[in-house]
Scaffold this motif. Structure first.
Motif, PDB file in Angstrom:
ATOM      1  N   VAL A  58      24.877  -4.549 -20.089  1.00 16.65           N
ATOM      2  CA  VAL A  58      26.054  -5.125 -19.450  1.00 16.65           C
ATOM      3  C   VAL A  58      27.057  -5.557 -20.508  1.00 16.65           C
ATOM      4  O   VAL A  58      28.222  -5.171 -20.474  1.00 16.65           O
ATOM      5  N   THR A  59      26.622  -6.375 -21.437  1.00 17.30           N
ATOM      6  CA  THR A  59      27.417  -6.800 -22.582  1.00 17.30           C
ATOM      7  C   THR A  59      26.523  -6.661 -23.810  1.00 17.30           C
ATOM      8  O   THR A  59      25.322  -6.411 -23.668  1.00 17.30           O
ATOM      9  N   PRO A  60      27.058  -6.827 -25.013  1.00  9.72           N
ATOM     10  CA  PRO A  60      26.181  -6.756 -26.192  1.00  9.72           C
ATOM     11  C   PRO A  60      25.038  -7.783 -26.169  1.00  9.72           C
ATOM     12  O   PRO A  60      23.979  -7.533 -26.727  1.00  9.72           O
ATOM     13  N   GLN A  61      25.238  -8.915 -25.495  1.00  9.69           N
ATOM     14  CA  GLN A  61      24.200  -9.948 -25.431  1.00  9.69           C
ATOM     15  C   GLN A  61      23.331  -9.839 -24.177  1.00  9.69           C
ATOM     16  O   GLN A  61      22.232 -10.368 -24.159  1.00  9.69           O
ATOM     17  N   ILE A  62      23.828  -9.214 -23.134  1.00  9.55           N
ATOM     18  CA  ILE A  62      23.122  -9.205 -21.851  1.00  9.55           C
ATOM     19  C   ILE A  62      22.726  -7.784 -21.486  1.00  9.55           C
ATOM     20  O   ILE A  62      23.559  -6.870 -21.476  1.00  9.55           O
ATOM     21  N   SER A  63      21.453  -7.612 -21.203  1.00  9.08           N
ATOM     22  CA  SER A  63      20.956  -6.345 -20.670  1.00  9.08           C
ATOM     23  C   SER A  63      19.906  -6.665 -19.611  1.00  9.08           C
ATOM     24  O   SER A  63      19.220  -7.681 -19.681  1.00  9.08           O
ATOM     25  N   VAL A  64      19.815  -5.792 -18.618  1.00  4.15           N
ATOM     26  CA  VAL A  64      18.905  -6.006 -17.498  1.00  4.15           C
ATOM     27  C   VAL A  64      17.883  -4.875 -17.480  1.00  4.15           C
ATOM     28  O   VAL A  64      18.266  -3.698 -17.494  1.00  4.15           O
ATOM     29  N   PRO A  65      16.594  -5.194 -17.444  1.00  2.68           N
ATOM     30  CA  PRO A  65      15.577  -4.135 -17.359  1.00  2.68           C
ATOM     31  C   PRO A  65      15.690  -3.356 -16.050  1.00  2.68           C
ATOM     32  O   PRO A  65      16.056  -3.906 -15.011  1.00  2.68           O
ATOM     33  N   ASP A  66      15.392  -2.069 -16.112  1.00  2.00           N
ATOM     34  CA  ASP A  66      15.492  -1.205 -14.928  1.00  2.00           C
ATOM     35  C   ASP A  66      14.557  -1.639 -13.805  1.00  2.00           C
ATOM     36  O   ASP A  66      14.875  -1.454 -12.629  1.00  2.00           O
ATOM     37  N   ASP A  67      13.403  -2.215 -14.148  1.00  5.21           N
ATOM     38  CA  ASP A  67      12.445  -2.572 -13.104  1.00  5.21           C
ATOM     39  C   ASP A  67      12.885  -3.786 -12.284  1.00  5.21           C
ATOM     40  O   ASP A  67      12.275  -4.091 -11.270  1.00  5.21           O
ATOM     41  N   GLU A  68      13.953  -4.469 -12.705  1.00  8.11           N
ATOM     42  CA  GLU A  68      14.466  -5.605 -11.929  1.00  8.11           C
ATOM     43  C   GLU A  68      15.520  -5.178 -10.906  1.00  8.11           C
ATOM     44  O   GLU A  68      15.923  -5.969 -10.066  1.00  8.11           O
ATOM     45  N   LEU A  69      15.972  -3.933 -10.994  1.00 14.66           N
ATOM     46  CA  LEU A  69      16.930  -3.392 -10.033  1.00 14.66           C
ATOM     47  C   LEU A  69      16.165  -2.536  -9.028  1.00 14.66           C
ATOM     48  O   LEU A  69      15.522  -1.556  -9.396  1.00 14.66           O
ATOM     49  N   HIS A  70      16.234  -2.890  -7.768  1.00 13.65           N
ATOM     50  CA  HIS A  70      15.508  -2.172  -6.727  1.00 13.65           C
ATOM     51  C   HIS A  70      16.504  -1.455  -5.824  1.00 13.65           C
ATOM     52  O   HIS A  70      17.395  -2.084  -5.253  1.00 13.65           O
ATOM     53  N   GLU A  71      16.339  -0.148  -5.717  1.00  8.96           N
ATOM     54  CA  GLU A  71      17.235   0.659  -4.891  1.00  8.96           C
ATOM     55  C   GLU A  71      16.485   1.154  -3.659  1.00  8.96           C
ATOM     56  O   GLU A  71      15.322   1.527  -3.735  1.00  8.96           O
ATOM     57  N   SER A  72      17.175   1.158  -2.549  1.00 11.18           N
ATOM     58  CA  SER A  72      16.642   1.784  -1.343  1.00 11.18           C
ATOM     59  C   SER A  72      17.779   2.568  -0.701  1.00 11.18           C
ATOM     60  O   SER A  72      18.946   2.192  -0.813  1.00 11.18           O
TER      61      SER A  72
END
Length: 143
Positions: A4-18
């Motif tokens: 997201v930003t140089p300091q913030i990233s989100v792991p893929d397993d925390e995003l749930h798609e349906s």
């Protein structure tokens, strides 16, 4: 990993798609293909985003945030699943980037200048003279 930003990233397993069927016009395609994307992200259970950014993200999410602290983005703008997935991810990144921006500093109150106070008082006295000139002329005893 979603950066997201140089300091913030989100792991893929925390995003749930349906995927669900989209509403609206589209004929046979919309009736048989699940193209709309529902992206879910738990703000409360995330440890990679700083606390103040989480607070602003919850506020920015508005009614898209559930009572459990889960952000739900529903995207159905395109005809394909892949395009809707990209659009949902872009919306998520934009929202988190906006939440990552620090709030503007509070406004510092200042005193009015002596000249502006003087001009205001002169204007008031002129206006009161105009209004006094509109009053009825006559004896004060007749009232």
């Amino acid at each position: 990993m979603v950066f997201v930003t140089p300091q913030i990233s989100v792991p893929d397993d925390e995003l749930h798609e349906s995927f669900v069927r989209a509403s609206g016009a589209g004929g046979q395609n919309v009736n048989k293909v699940a193209t709309a994307v529902e992206l879910r992200f738990s703000i409360a259970n995330n440890w990679t985003i700083p606390y103040d950014v989480k607070q602003r993200l919850t506020k920015l999410g508005g009614r898209r945030v559930t009572n459990d602290g889960e952000l739900v983005l529903f995207v159905q703008v395109h005809r394909t699943q892949e395009m809707n997935r990209k659009a949902a991810l872009e919306r998520f990144v934009e929202l988190v980037q906006k939440a990552a921006e620090p709030p503007p500093p509070p406004r510092i109150r200042t005193k009015p200048t002596r000249g502006s106070v003087q001009r205001r008082l002169v204007g008031k006295s002129i206006r009161s003279g105009i209004k006094a000139g509109r009053a009825k002329v006559g004896d004060e005893d007749d009232a």
